[in-house]
Design a protein around this motif. Structure first.
Motif, PDB file in Angstrom:
ATOM      1  N   MET A 155       7.497  16.818   2.269  1.00 60.26           N
ATOM      2  CA  MET A 155       7.620  16.439   0.869  1.00 60.26           C
ATOM      3  C   MET A 155       8.097  17.621   0.029  1.00 60.26           C
ATOM      4  SD  MET A 155       7.007  13.303   0.808  1.00 60.26           S
ATOM      5  CE  MET A 155       7.148  13.057  -0.955  1.00 60.26           C
TER       6      MET A 155
ATOM      7  N   ALA B 114      -1.838  21.209  -9.683  1.00 57.39           N
ATOM      8  CA  ALA B 114      -2.024  21.215 -11.138  1.00 57.39           C
ATOM      9  C   ALA B 114      -3.479  21.497 -11.492  1.00 57.39           C
ATOM     10  CB  ALA B 114      -1.582  19.879 -11.718  1.00 57.39           C
ATOM     11  N   LEU B 115      -4.405  21.004 -10.650  1.00 59.73           N
ATOM     12  CA  LEU B 115      -5.828  21.199 -10.951  1.00 59.73           C
ATOM     13  C   LEU B 115      -6.217  22.672 -10.905  1.00 59.73           C
ATOM     14  CD1 LEU B 115      -7.592  18.253  -9.063  1.00 59.73           C
ATOM     15  CD2 LEU B 115      -7.306  18.526 -11.512  1.00 59.73           C
ATOM     16  N   GLU B 116      -5.495  23.438 -10.057  1.00 60.34           N
ATOM     17  CA  GLU B 116      -5.785  24.879  -9.953  1.00 60.34           C
ATOM     18  C   GLU B 116      -5.683  25.553 -11.318  1.00 60.34           C
ATOM     19  OE1 GLU B 116      -6.524  26.503  -7.050  1.00 60.34           O
ATOM     20  OE2 GLU B 116      -6.415  24.648  -5.901  1.00 60.34           O
TER      21      GLU B 116
ATOM     22  N   PHE C 281       3.443   9.403   0.898  1.00 63.53           N
ATOM     23  CA  PHE C 281       3.549   9.296  -0.562  1.00 63.53           C
ATOM     24  C   PHE C 281       2.218   9.692  -1.203  1.00 63.53           C
ATOM     25  CE2 PHE C 281       4.085   6.013  -4.236  1.00 63.53           C
ATOM     26  CZ  PHE C 281       4.507   7.024  -5.083  1.00 63.53           C
ATOM     27  N   LEU C 282       1.129   9.180  -0.622  1.00 63.32           N
ATOM     28  CA  LEU C 282      -0.195   9.506  -1.149  1.00 63.32           C
ATOM     29  C   LEU C 282      -0.486  11.006  -0.978  1.00 63.32           C
ATOM     30  CD1 LEU C 282      -2.740   8.213  -2.413  1.00 63.32           C
ATOM     31  CD2 LEU C 282      -3.625   7.889  -0.111  1.00 63.32           C
TER      32      LEU C 282
ATOM     33  N   GLU D 190      -6.158  24.045 -14.248  1.00 64.97           N
ATOM     34  CA  GLU D 190      -6.859  23.289 -15.294  1.00 64.97           C
ATOM     35  C   GLU D 190      -8.308  23.698 -15.379  1.00 64.97           C
ATOM     36  OE1 GLU D 190      -6.146  20.945 -17.505  1.00 64.97           O
ATOM     37  OE2 GLU D 190      -4.009  20.956 -17.073  1.00 64.97           O
TER      38      GLU D 190
ATOM     39  N   GLU E 153       0.860  -1.176   0.000  1.00 63.06           N
ATOM     40  CA  GLU E 153       0.000   0.000   0.000  1.00 63.06           C
ATOM     41  C   GLU E 153       0.907   1.240   0.000  1.00 63.06           C
ATOM     42  OE1 GLU E 153      -3.337   0.575  -0.075  1.00 63.06           O
ATOM     43  OE2 GLU E 153      -3.528  -1.559  -0.511  1.00 63.06           O
ATOM     44  N   PRO E 154       0.591   2.251  -0.805  1.00 59.42           N
ATOM     45  CA  PRO E 154       1.409   3.462  -0.773  1.00 59.42           C
ATOM     46  C   PRO E 154       1.382   4.072   0.640  1.00 59.42           C
ATOM     47  CG  PRO E 154      -0.277   3.592  -2.497  1.00 59.42           C
ATOM     48  CD  PRO E 154      -0.546   2.357  -1.724  1.00 59.42           C
TER      49      PRO E 154
ATOM     50  N   ARG F 110       0.439  17.462  -5.191  1.00 57.58           N
ATOM     51  CA  ARG F 110       0.934  17.825  -6.518  1.00 57.58           C
ATOM     52  C   ARG F 110      -0.228  17.916  -7.511  1.00 57.58           C
ATOM     53  NH1 ARG F 110       4.490  13.870 -10.039  1.00 57.58           N
ATOM     54  NH2 ARG F 110       4.475  15.094 -11.927  1.00 57.58           N
ATOM     55  N   LEU F 111      -1.146  16.977  -7.397  1.00 53.76           N
ATOM     56  CA  LEU F 111      -2.308  16.978  -8.298  1.00 53.76           C
ATOM     57  C   LEU F 111      -3.168  18.214  -8.059  1.00 53.76           C
ATOM     58  CD1 LEU F 111      -4.138  15.494 -10.362  1.00 53.76           C
ATOM     59  CD2 LEU F 111      -5.282  14.442  -8.424  1.00 53.76           C
ATOM     60  N   GLN F 112      -3.403  18.511  -6.773  1.00 60.58           N
ATOM     61  CA  GLN F 112      -4.254  19.647  -6.428  1.00 60.58           C
ATOM     62  C   GLN F 112      -3.691  20.938  -7.020  1.00 60.58           C
ATOM     63  OE1 GLN F 112      -4.829  19.932  -2.238  1.00 60.58           O
ATOM     64  NE2 GLN F 112      -6.715  21.098  -2.435  1.00 60.58           N
TER      65      GLN F 112
ATOM     66  N   ALA G 101       1.639  13.461  -0.759  1.00 56.91           N
ATOM     67  CA  ALA G 101       2.459  14.267  -1.674  1.00 56.91           C
ATOM     68  C   ALA G 101       1.879  14.217  -3.089  1.00 56.91           C
ATOM     69  CB  ALA G 101       3.890  13.740  -1.675  1.00 56.91           C
ATOM     70  N   SER G 102       1.397  13.033  -3.489  1.00 55.84           N
ATOM     71  CA  SER G 102       0.806  12.900  -4.829  1.00 55.84           C
ATOM     72  C   SER G 102      -0.454  13.745  -4.943  1.00 55.84           C
ATOM     73  CB  SER G 102       0.455  11.440  -5.115  1.00 55.84           C
ATOM     74  OG  SER G 102       1.564  10.613  -4.892  1.00 55.84           O
ATOM     75  N   ARG G 103      -1.269  13.719  -3.861  1.00 58.17           N
ATOM     76  CA  ARG G 103      -2.501  14.514  -3.881  1.00 58.17           C
ATOM     77  C   ARG G 103      -2.181  16.001  -3.945  1.00 58.17           C
ATOM     78  NH1 ARG G 103      -6.156  11.407   0.656  1.00 58.17           N
ATOM     79  NH2 ARG G 103      -6.855   9.742  -0.721  1.00 58.17           N
TER      80      ARG G 103
ATOM     81  N   GLN H 143       4.126   8.381  -9.418  1.00 57.07           N
ATOM     82  CA  GLN H 143       3.486   9.681  -9.159  1.00 57.07           C
ATOM     83  C   GLN H 143       3.159  10.397 -10.476  1.00 57.07           C
ATOM     84  OE1 GLN H 143       5.402  13.030  -7.084  1.00 57.07           O
ATOM     85  NE2 GLN H 143       4.288  12.328  -5.284  1.00 57.07           N
TER      86      GLN H 143
ATOM     87  N   GLN I 179      -0.547  11.454 -11.540  1.00 54.53           N
ATOM     88  CA  GLN I 179      -0.829  12.859 -11.862  1.00 54.53           C
ATOM     89  C   GLN I 179      -1.494  12.978 -13.244  1.00 54.53           C
ATOM     90  OE1 GLN I 179      -0.090  15.555 -10.035  1.00 54.53           O
ATOM     91  NE2 GLN I 179       0.388  17.271 -11.349  1.00 54.53           N
TER      92      GLN I 179
END
Lengths: 308, 236
Positions: A279, A73-75, A62-63, A77, A57-58, A69-71, A65-67, B90, B94
């Protein structure tokens, strides 16, 4: 059912993917046929063997940090809408946009307010005794917007906007003073005025509205000095206010000014053990273009115990 | 039906069908979850998902983030086990959710969101495997998020009580052989084996995700298994 069929389906059998009747038949066949029993045993052993490469399981960090980074980028998009959705006007989406654009909302508000203030003044020559004429406060006239002459009566209609400068004095906690400071920090064109507002507001950061305005300035103000002063005002709240912490983290990662970024780095020192901060530090220590930021991030990371 | 025809034709990238393939709507969509759930709970979840999806389609980012939180754990686990690199996992995570966000307006509820997001992720994983095969990377050494390399075998240490250092070493060696054997599969065989053996998905779902039939998924699994068994024969 023959041996070849068993050989082909023994994998499915062990994964529980065979139909009930086929499963029964396979079991009957294997009980009678030694070759197929050996095949089944070998396949079972193989599947157990494959588990030597475990699925993990991540980890929470790690999870997280991934969230994060995604958040981020979503800003930036915007989802593509289906063509039929694009045709329809969606008032709720429009309102949301207004909510997310305080500057636009302020402009709309100002236009309405200015329109209300725009007064009509009619010069009536045949009635020189009108008290209005003598009472014009010349300093309050912001500009004449229209002049119309009525040829029948020979009267002139002058339309002008009135600007009334005012002064309010009081403690920062005075609601009237505070409202003006909050307004100036967000919308004044003069960066000196914004800077002074931010400095004055920094005394009152216990008020969430003030923190919201300083966070806004830290994120969006075009002047690095204003951003830096907002950061100083907010620093005490990185621990208790998650929105402040996120804004400071954003500045740390994305601000165009190195001074602001280094300020953000030091402001985050008390919460460096937080997984999102950690992170971010690891990322900076690894590949930040600035030697200083890399070095400082490494220093902060080295000073904290490893978290597993 | 013009809207459906347009939605079906849209894709989000090389080989990624977003809105599903023709004929898929006839099949009852299958939801396979990591933990087994009751049918009622699944129905409830799909209803919640549908609301979140509609909100996200109206541009509500918070609703989309809620969807992400419901699916991102298994997505990251799959990507990490496939790539064996935190950085690559990751990146896939993403890109998958960004693609989903950009194209959520084209989601037509013809399959479950689960299948849809897995379809995007598996296509990205397949692209990654194809690139890696071209690069012929060393299979044992991987990179973590800090950019530091470490041996993948450290991941297979046996921490069960009673495990001896010798057994641990043997287990690591076995892990290394398995990783190398997996590299020899075609990307599609690797993907099917991963989803069946390591992620525990039903072959029917795997077929749906890979835009193929259950029968084809079975055949691919059989071929992959035979290759792996041949590569690992004699290894204990």
């Amino acid at each position: 059912m023959n041996c070849e069929w068993v050989r082909q389906n023994v994998t499915l059998y062990l994964y529980g993917e065979l139909a009930d009747d086929a499963q029964h038949e396979l079991e009957q066949h294997v009980a009678r046929c030694q070759t197929c029993a050996a095949e089944l045993a070998e396949q079972r052993e193989f599947q157990e063997q494959m588990s030597a490469l475990p699925v993990e399981e991540p980890t929470a960090s790690f999870l997280a940090a991934s969230r994060m980074r995604l958040q981020e980028a979503l800003e930036h998009e915007h989802p593509q809408r289906a063509w039929y959705q694009r045709l329809a006007f969606d008032p709720t989406a429009w309102l949301r946009q207004v909510r997310f654009s305080p500057a636009l909302a302020m402009v709309i508000f100002m236009v309405g307010f200015g329109g209300g203030l725009g007064a009509m003044y009619q010069s009536m020559r045949h009635n020189p005794g009108t008290p209005q004429q003598d009472n014009i406060n010349w300093q309050a006239i912001g500009g004449v917007t229209a002049i119309e002459k009525d040829p029948a009566t020979n009267e002139v209609k002058v339309q002008y906007d009135r600007v009334a400068p005012g002064t309010v004095q009081g403690a920062v906690s005075d609601p009237k003073v505070q409202d003006l400071l909050l307004y100036a920090a967000k919308s004044n064109e003069n960066s000196g005025v914004r800077l002074s507002s931010v400095d004055a507001l920094a005394e009152k950061t216990d008020d969430p509205r003030v923190r919201e305005t300083l966070t806004y300035a830290l994120r969006y103000d075009s002047n690095p000095g204003v951003r830096l002063h907002s950061l100083e005002g907010l620093a005490a709240y990185v621990k208790d206010d998650i929105r402040v912490r996120n804004a400071v983290l954003e500045s740390l990662l994305n601000d165009s000014n190195l001074g602001v970024r280094s300020g953000a780095l030091h402001a985050l020192e008390p919460v460096k053990a937080d997984s999102s901060v950690r992170m971010a530090l690891e990322q900076l220590a690894k590949d930040d273009p600035s030697d200083y930021m890399r070095g400082e991030s490494k220093r902060l990371l080295a000073a904290m115990p490893t978290v597993y | 039906m013009a809207a459906e025809a347009i939605a079906i034709a849209l894709t989000v990238g090389p080989g990624i069908a977003v809105a599903g393939v023709a004929g898929e709507a006839e099949q009852a969509p299958t939801v396979t979850t990591w933990h087994e759930r009751g049918a009622a709970e699944q129905t409830q979840r799909r209803m919640n998902d549908a609301e979140l999806i509609r909100e996200a389609q109206r541009g509500n980012q918070a609703a989309f983030e809620e969807l992400v939180r419901q699916y991102d754990g298994p997505v990251l686990r799959l990507a990490y086990h496939m790539t064996r690199s935190e950085q690559d996992a990751q990146d896939i995570y993403q890109e998958a959710f960004l693609k989903a966000y950009r194209n959520i307006g084209n989601f037509r509820f013809e399959c479950s969101f689960y299948t849809w997001i897995y379809r995007i992720v598996t296509n990205l994983c397949l692209d990654h495997l194809r690139k890696r095969q071209v690069r012929k990377e060393d299979s044992g050494v991987v990179t973590d998020a800090d950019g530091e390399t470490f041996d993948m075998l450290d991941q297979v240490a046996d921490v069960r009580p009673g495990a001896s250092p010798e057994k641990d070493l043997m287990r690591r060696e076995l892990g290394s052989r398995i990783a190398k054997a997996l590299e020899k599969l075609t990307p599609r065989e690797r993907m099917v084996f991963e989803m069946k053996h390591y992620q525990g998905l039903k072959l029917r779902t795997i077929g749906e995700i890979l835009n193929t039939t259950e029968e084809t998924a079975k055949n691919t699994l059989f071929r992959g298994t035979q290759k792996l068994r041949a590569a690992l024969r004699g290894v204990r």
